[in-house]
Design a protein around this motif. Structure first.
Motif, PDB file in Angstrom:
ATOM      1  N   ARG A   1     -15.192 -48.568 -52.889  1.00  0.00           N
ATOM      2  CA  ARG A   1     -16.145 -47.653 -52.263  1.00  0.00           C
ATOM      3  C   ARG A   1     -17.015 -46.955 -53.301  1.00  0.00           C
ATOM      4  NH1 ARG A   1     -19.319 -46.434 -48.103  1.00  0.00           N
ATOM      5  NH2 ARG A   1     -19.258 -44.259 -47.468  1.00  0.00           N
TER       6      ARG A   1
ATOM      7  N   ASP B   1     -19.730 -49.092 -54.732  1.00  0.00           N
ATOM      8  CA  ASP B   1     -20.847 -49.283 -53.805  1.00  0.00           C
ATOM      9  C   ASP B   1     -21.750 -48.057 -53.754  1.00  0.00           C
ATOM     10  OD1 ASP B   1     -22.278 -50.542 -51.491  1.00  0.00           O
ATOM     11  OD2 ASP B   1     -21.376 -48.860 -50.423  1.00  0.00           O
TER      12      ASP B   1
ATOM     13  N   LYS C   1      -9.074 -49.424 -52.926  1.00  0.00           N
ATOM     14  CA  LYS C   1     -10.057 -49.187 -51.866  1.00  0.00           C
ATOM     15  C   LYS C   1     -11.067 -48.122 -52.273  1.00  0.00           C
ATOM     16  CE  LYS C   1      -6.812 -50.520 -48.211  1.00  0.00           C
ATOM     17  NZ  LYS C   1      -5.986 -50.050 -47.070  1.00  0.00           N
TER      18      LYS C   1
ATOM     19  N   THR D   1     -16.874 -38.699 -50.432  1.00  0.00           N
ATOM     20  CA  THR D   1     -15.880 -39.735 -50.739  1.00  0.00           C
ATOM     21  C   THR D   1     -14.936 -39.272 -51.845  1.00  0.00           C
ATOM     22  OG1 THR D   1     -17.459 -41.455 -50.114  1.00  0.00           O
ATOM     23  CG2 THR D   1     -15.580 -42.126 -51.454  1.00  0.00           C
TER      24      THR D   1
END
Length: 721
Positions: free
Chosen positions: A204, A207, A200, A164
């Motif tokens: 992410r 989380d 965004k 990510t």
């Protein structure tokens, strides 16, 4: 060689079979509780998410046990007080379920508390026995899941986190190129670094990081450093929004003389992100250019609006330059790379620890759950049918689960429930009575679970997997008791009672503060006007004392960030069936969402500019003028809707900007502003004025967009059985 599609079904089927057989081997009466723990923990992205969910399940079970003991011990002889306090407790749990960090704890708290109360029949001895058994089964399910998922193809959260981060830094390098092109006039203005992409990524990252801390020693050993990087990512997202805000105020020709400085700064940021990309790939790098302060204010032209925009651009670019340097240092420190000097650990404030007011949608969910539970309790008390207490139990479990899922399609849930029940009941009647060995029972659950998770492996089919596996356990629970009981009528009764509860949930969910995406969208676009007005009123330019009661009420009901509502509206328009509304243009509605994001960012910028100065040092005339403008603006947003009256305030702001620039240029040396403000406060005052003007401009544009979008058509929808 096992394919990727088969790995997760094999792990879930193995853990489920092991949990059920282990409970039978230990002589525990309700092995299906251990199976439920495995199924729920399996519906996660990585092993870290699963272990974190297992930890929350255990904590929620303990809280639920304690809560059940308190309810039974205090209110067992007072039925009305018991029902009133229990339903209020259930509504509070449903409200807290929406918390992304601790929501599952409260889900388990409510379920376990209800199970113990209903199955304990208000008997002290039986309640204690059920509580201990539930705790044992939960621990067994967590142990079986952890054992299987740690040994068979573990999915590390650390790898997903690095992937990510890698995609983020690559995307940011592309956005920097677009930003350079936009400032040069070669690309479309507003593209490039912006608030949306950073937001965004931030969601992410918030989380993934807690999950990676759970299952990765490398991440947990540098947890403080990763938390610092998370705080820097929040600041990066906000600064990117301020950059897009400043670029909107500028003309391409204005920055031509500063192109080389700005390009050099953005190239430095891009080089740092390329170094971060290399570090995540395991390549050692020392490419972290030293930040250099650029100065644009001395080259600004006379236009006051352009002057303030250029000042804001200078401030944001210098902040981005310094922040990108610090982010690279922090990332290398978190990855335990010693090639770069590390930053000193700073005290990081946790935004989740600050009270931000009650959430409107969560309140609606809690109210719907409260009504559903009372209806089910009424059916239990006043309708003479078999299994009445099961209705109350299922009302709490199904009602809270469905209500807490945003935009849940109850009809799809019902169809899945009936379909899976029919398939499982056929096996329950014709196949399971033939079993005589425990390995046959284990093979039955293994093969069925494997088939469900294999054939429904897509991410959007997670609800089908969950319902299928849980109904597999529920419909056959009689066969996995210590003394198996094959009661087909009991299974049909369970299906009937679940259908009744789902029907109740359906009507309440779509009538009382409807969860239909159209209704959610319309409800929040109205609510946002009140939130925006409250955010403006919180900026007290006159330093006037507000009554404590009105301040507390406003903080509780209007203290939430508008960003939450805008994000929920964005999710709602993705779920609306636009073919039913041919007169509504989806592109226009999407434009409204973009405008609301921009308006939210303007309010953040206004607040940042306001807290940057000392209000007491501002001349009273300026404070009064700003207070009158903000008050009038909040009144227009909340009540009058008289957009045309804002033009007068824009003219006043233009006059104040002209006067302020004259002070900066020493044109008016006798000005009160020049005597009372230093250079830094002047910059913040410029920022405040620019933010207020942008808010007025966005309010005008939003009003036109809402008027032309024909949103009233979304009010005319229907639902059917």
């Amino acid at each position: 060689m096992v394919s990727e599609r088969c790995k997760l079904p094999l792990k879930v089927a193995t853990a489920l079979s092991l949990a059920i057989v282990g409970a039978l081997w230990l002589g525990w009466d309700k092995p299906y509780w251990a199976g439920f723990a495995v199924v729920v923990m399996s519906v996660t992205e990585t092993t870290g998410h699963s272990l974190r969910k297992g930890r929350h399940r255990l904590v929620g079970t303990l809280i639920g046990v304690i809560s059940a003991f308190l309810f039974v011990g205090l209110f067992a002889q007072e039925p009305f007080i018991f029902l009133l306090t229990f339903t209020s407790f259930a509504a509070c749990c449903v409200y807290l379920m929406a918390n992304p960090r601790t929501g599952y704890i409260w889900t388990m708290t409510l379920i376990v508390c209800t199970l113990i109360i209903v199955m304990g029949h208000f008997s002290a001895e039986l309640t204690f026995t059920v509580a201990v058994l539930r705790l044992q089964e939960t621990i067994l399910g967590i142990v079986c899941f952890t054992l299987v998922f740690s040994l068979l193809w573990p999915a590390s959260s650390r790898k997903v986190l690095h992937s990510t981060l890698l995609s983020f830094f690559v995307a940011q390098q592309r956005n920097i190129e677009k930003t350079v092109a936009g400032l040069e006039g070669r690309g479309e203005r507003g593209q490039g670094l912006g608030f949306g992409d950073g937001l965004k990524f931030l969601i992410r990252l918030e989380d993934l990081l807690p999950a990676a801390i759970v299952d990765s020693y490398h991440i947990s050993s540098e947890a403080k450093t990763w938390q610092l990087f998370l705080a820097q990512s929040r600041e990066w997202a906000l600064l990117c929004g301020h950059l897009s805000e400043a670029s909107e105020l500028l003309e391409p020709a204005m920055v031509n003389s500063e192109q080389q400085e700005i390009q050099a700064l953005l190239i430095r940021i891009s080089c740092r992100f390329a170094s971060a990309e290399a570090a995540l790939c395991g390549t050692v790098t020392n490419d972290n250019p030293i930040p250099e302060v650029i100065t644009l204010r001395d080259k600004a032209i006379y236009d006051p609006q352009h002057h303030s925009a250029l000042l804001q651009l200078e401030q944001v670019l210098n902040a981005l330059d310094l922040l990108s340097c610090n982010m690279l240092k922090t990332l290398c420190a978190a990855l335990t790379l010693d090639t770069l000097e590390t930053l000193e650990m700073a005290v990081i404030s946790n935004p989740h620890s600050q009270f931000a007011g009650l959430d409107l949608e969560q309140l609606c969910q809690a109210l719907r759950a409260w009504v559903i539970i009372w209806i089910c309790i009424g059916l239990w008390l006043f309708v003479p049918w078999t299994g009445g207490s099961t209705v109350a139990l299922m009302g709490v479990i199904l009602g809270s689960a469905i209500v807490s899922m945003p935009f849940c399609d109850v009809k799809m849930v019902f169809r899945n429930m009936v379909g899976w029940s029919c398939v499982i009941l056929l096996q329950y009647v014709f196949l399971m009575p033939l079993f005589s060995e425990v390995w046959q029972l284990a093979a039955f659950y293994f093969l069925n679970c494997l088939a469900i998770w294999y054939w429904f492996s897509k991410p959007q089919q997670v609800l089908s997997r969950m319902l299928g596996t849980q109904l597999l356990i529920v419909m056959t629970m009689g066969a996995i008791k210590l003394q198996p009981v094959y009661d087909f009528q009991g299974a049909l009764l369970q299906l009937f009672l679940m259908s009744v509860v789902v029907l109740i949930v359906y009507f309440v969910n779509y009538t009382l503060f409807s969860s239909l995406p159209e209704r959610v969208f319309l409800r929040h676009i109205k609510w946002l006007y009140y939130l925006f007005a409250w955010q403006l009123r919180r900026l007290n330019f006159k330093d006037k004392k507000e009554h404590w009661f009105s301040r507390c009420i406003g903080l509780i009901f209007l203290g939430q960030s508008p960003l939450r509502s805008v994000m929920l509206m964005e999710q709602a328009i993705a779920r609306i069936d636009w073919s039913r509304y041919p007169e509504v243009d989806r592109e226009q509605v999407t434009g409204i969402i973009s405008r609301l994001y921009a308006l939210t960012l303007r309010l953040i910028s206004l607040h940042d500019g306001y807290v940057g100065w000392e209000p007491k040092s501002i001349p009273p005339q300026v404070a009064t003028l700003l207070a009158d403008i903000v008050t009038s603006l909040s009144d227009v947003i909340e009540c009058t809707g008289d957009i045309e009256s804002l033009q007068l305030h824009e003219d006043k702001l233009d006059q104040l900007q002209v006067h302020l620039q004259q002070c900066v240029k020493n044109v008016n040396s006798d000005s009160v502003l020049l005597l009372s403000l230093n250079t830094e406060q002047v910059l913040y005052l410029f920022r405040v004025l620019a933010a207020i003007k942008l808010i007025i401009r966005d309010i005008k544009r939003l009003d036109k967009q809402v008027s032309s979008a024909k949103l009233s058509e979304l009010e005319y929808n229907y639902f059917s059985l």
